[in-house]
Motif scaffolding. Sequence first.
Motif, PDB file in Angstrom:
ATOM      1  N   VAL A 166       0.834  -1.207   0.000  1.00 45.95           N
ATOM      2  CA  VAL A 166       0.000   0.000   0.000  1.00 45.95           C
ATOM      3  C   VAL A 166       0.868   1.257   0.000  1.00 45.95           C
ATOM      4  N   ALA A 167       1.834   1.304   0.914  1.00 41.59           N
ATOM      5  CA  ALA A 167       2.692   2.478   1.018  1.00 41.59           C
ATOM      6  C   ALA A 167       3.504   2.690  -0.251  1.00 41.59           C
ATOM      7  N   GLY A 168       4.012   1.591  -0.815  1.00 43.39           N
ATOM      8  CA  GLY A 168       4.779   1.711  -2.048  1.00 43.39           C
ATOM      9  C   GLY A 168       3.940   2.230  -3.204  1.00 43.39           C
ATOM     10  N   VAL A 195       3.881  11.814   0.397  1.00 46.27           N
ATOM     11  CA  VAL A 195       4.926  10.987  -0.206  1.00 46.27           C
ATOM     12  C   VAL A 195       5.971  10.596   0.834  1.00 46.27           C
ATOM     13  N   LEU A 196       6.355  11.553   1.687  1.00 47.71           N
ATOM     14  CA  LEU A 196       7.362  11.282   2.711  1.00 47.71           C
ATOM     15  C   LEU A 196       6.853  10.250   3.711  1.00 47.71           C
ATOM     16  N   VAL A 197       5.616  10.426   4.197  1.00 46.53           N
ATOM     17  CA  VAL A 197       5.036   9.477   5.160  1.00 46.53           C
ATOM     18  C   VAL A 197       4.937   8.087   4.537  1.00 46.53           C
ATOM     19  N   SER A 198       4.484   8.022   3.294  1.00 44.31           N
ATOM     20  CA  SER A 198       4.356   6.729   2.618  1.00 44.31           C
ATOM     21  C   SER A 198       5.713   6.051   2.481  1.00 44.31           C
ATOM     22  N   ALA A 199       6.734   6.837   2.141  1.00 42.03           N
ATOM     23  CA  ALA A 199       8.075   6.272   1.983  1.00 42.03           C
ATOM     24  C   ALA A 199       8.608   5.735   3.309  1.00 42.03           C
TER      25      ALA A 199
END
Length: 302
Positions: free
Chosen positions: A163-165, A195-199
């Motif tokens: 999901v995050a990717g 984008v930062l949180v997901s990464a």
Amino acid sequence: MTSGRFAPDKGLTRRMVTTMFLLGLLYVVFVAVLIALGVKAVTVLVIAVGFLLLQYFLSDKIALFAMNAKVVEPAQAPELHGLVDRLSAMADMPKPRVAIADSDVPNAFATGRNQKNSVVCVTTGLLRRLTPEELEGVLAHEMSHVAHRDVAVMTIASFLGLVAGLITRFGLQFGLVGGRDRRGNNAVPVFLVVVLVSAVVYAVSFLLTRALSRYRELSADRAGALLTGRPSALASALTKVSGDMAQIPTRDLRQAEPFNAFFLVPAFAQGFSLTSLFATHPPLERRLEQLGQISAQLSRGV
């Protein structure tokens, strides 16, 4: 966690539960942050769930297709089937399907969401290199993955990272947050936060699942060695396969790398160091050390 006569591993069970709890907690925080930021992530979640279901229910078919492996009948590979029959009886578990992949990369893997849908696959390169005793040790290792339900657990554990990717990739390519807020101001900073949180979430989930993957390999070594009573045979196979991997063309290794998490020994292309830094498998020395300890215990009758 284990069914049949494979040695239970309380350490593996604890690590599986802990990893799943931490990933679940991370997932809740992740979703809460996305909602607070107003991310249009519904589509991404639907896609991720779809991938998860496909991987969970079709993992055996996908792996066999990708490795160009074929399920073989007893008449086609009598010696291989004989070893699997013997191990299945020893472990008191249903016999998995048996497959062979036409590849010179000496390796093996097991896949399938449960014992009834499992398949154990070996490559032609492995069959050419190992003795029957070494091959039995490898097969016991792979069948212990099935008994421990490793494939199902790792598939579910990889969901948050998926999901995050996807959010990171889709966010960078298409933008998941509107370009302006209600006052008409530029909302790019919010987009960058997403984008930062997901990464970060992807990185944390990646490290958690890799740590679990390394331990499950040690657990499979232990369970397989105890089942056969010949840890030295598995140690010999690991040493032989790891040494011969250096003789395999880089092109073939790169084609096999996507399946490293399922392989007996990872297929790393020469010169690729970052993969070993975040390895799916423990170092060979650690695996041989554990097998040596098991051998000593068996000789003492412990």
